[in-house]
Structure formats: structure tokens, C-alpha cells
Motif scaffolding. Structure first.
Motif, short mmCIF file in Angstrom:
data_model
loop_
_atom_site.label_atom_id
_atom_site.label_comp_id
_atom_site.label_asym_id
_atom_site.label_seq_id
_atom_site.Cartn_x
_atom_site.Cartn_y
_atom_site.Cartn_z
N LEU A 60 0.83 -1.22 0.00
CA LEU A 60 0.00 0.00 0.00
C LEU A 60 0.86 1.26 0.00
O LEU A 60 0.58 2.21 -0.73
N ARG A 61 1.90 1.26 0.80
CA ARG A 61 2.78 2.42 0.89
C ARG A 61 3.43 2.72 -0.46
O ARG A 61 3.44 3.86 -0.92
N ILE A 62 3.95 1.69 -1.11
CA ILE A 62 4.62 1.89 -2.39
C ILE A 62 3.64 2.32 -3.46
O ILE A 62 3.92 3.23 -4.24
N LEU A 63 2.46 1.69 -3.50
CA LEU A 63 1.46 2.09 -4.50
C LEU A 63 0.99 3.52 -4.27
O LEU A 63 0.71 4.25 -5.22
N HIS A 64 0.90 3.91 -3.02
CA HIS A 64 0.51 5.29 -2.71
C HIS A 64 1.61 6.28 -3.13
O HIS A 64 1.32 7.38 -3.60
#
Length: 104
Positions: free
Chosen positions: A49-53
Motif C-alpha cells: 500500500l505504501r509503495i502504490l501510494h
């Protein structure tokens, strides 16, 4: 990619290949062969989630909640010899979704 993953920084390569990187990350399949309490898959969920965000910083809160649900359904798998461990991990994932939802 190193700077994106470890330092949350984007560079020219990442900016030019955002779509390809997003597709590659969304196509990952992760298996935890000893699920236990679900800490490892939950950590992976948070990292994905962090990377996609970072790749798409314009995502809204409802988009993040939907993305979390999609990652749990399509990317993260776990097995365990103890059926109770599987149920605990399911509950942990369900609670992480419930926290992000605006309505129950």
C-alpha cells in the motif's frame, strides 16, 4: 527502486515508469507458508500500500480502502497447520479493512 522502497523517494526512472511499476507490484503473489497470527502478510500489505501510494499520491482514502481489499483478495495467501491461526489472520485482515472504511 531502492530509493522508492527504502527512502520513499521517486526519481526520473520511477516517474517515467509509474504505470509499469504499478502493474508489476499489483501482479505479485505472496504466500506465507506458516501464517501464524498474520503479522508477515499484514506487514506486506502495508508495504505494498505504501509503495502504490507513493507511485500514485493523488489516491483518496476510499481508493486506498478499495486497494487494500483488492490486495488482500488477489495477492496475499497464507496456509497454516493450525486452523485457528488462519481464522486469526482472517480477522486481522478484516479489522484492517473495517478501520479504513467510512461505512460498515
Amino acid at each position: 527502486m531502492y530509493n522508492l522502497i527504502f527512502h520513499a523517494k521517486t526519481d526520473d526512472f520511477i516517474s517515467q515508469n509509474t504505470t509499469t511499476l504499478t502493474h508489476a507490484i499489483k501482479s505479485l503473489k505472496i504466500l506465507d507458508p506458516s501464517l501464524g497470527s498474520g503479522a508477515f502478510p499484514m506487514g506486506l500489505l502495508n508495504e505494498i500500500l505504501r509503495i502504490l501510494h507513493l507511485l500514485n499520491p493523488t489516491m483518496q482514502a476510499q481508493d486506498i480502502a478499495a486497494l487494500k481489499r483488492e490486495i488482500i483478495q488477489k495477492q496475499i495467501y497464507g496456509i497454516d497447520i493450525d486452523a485457528d491461526a488462519i481464522e486469526i489472520a482472517k480477522l486481522r485482515f478484516w479489522l484492517s479493512i473495517a478501520v479504513d472504511e467510512d461505512t460498515p
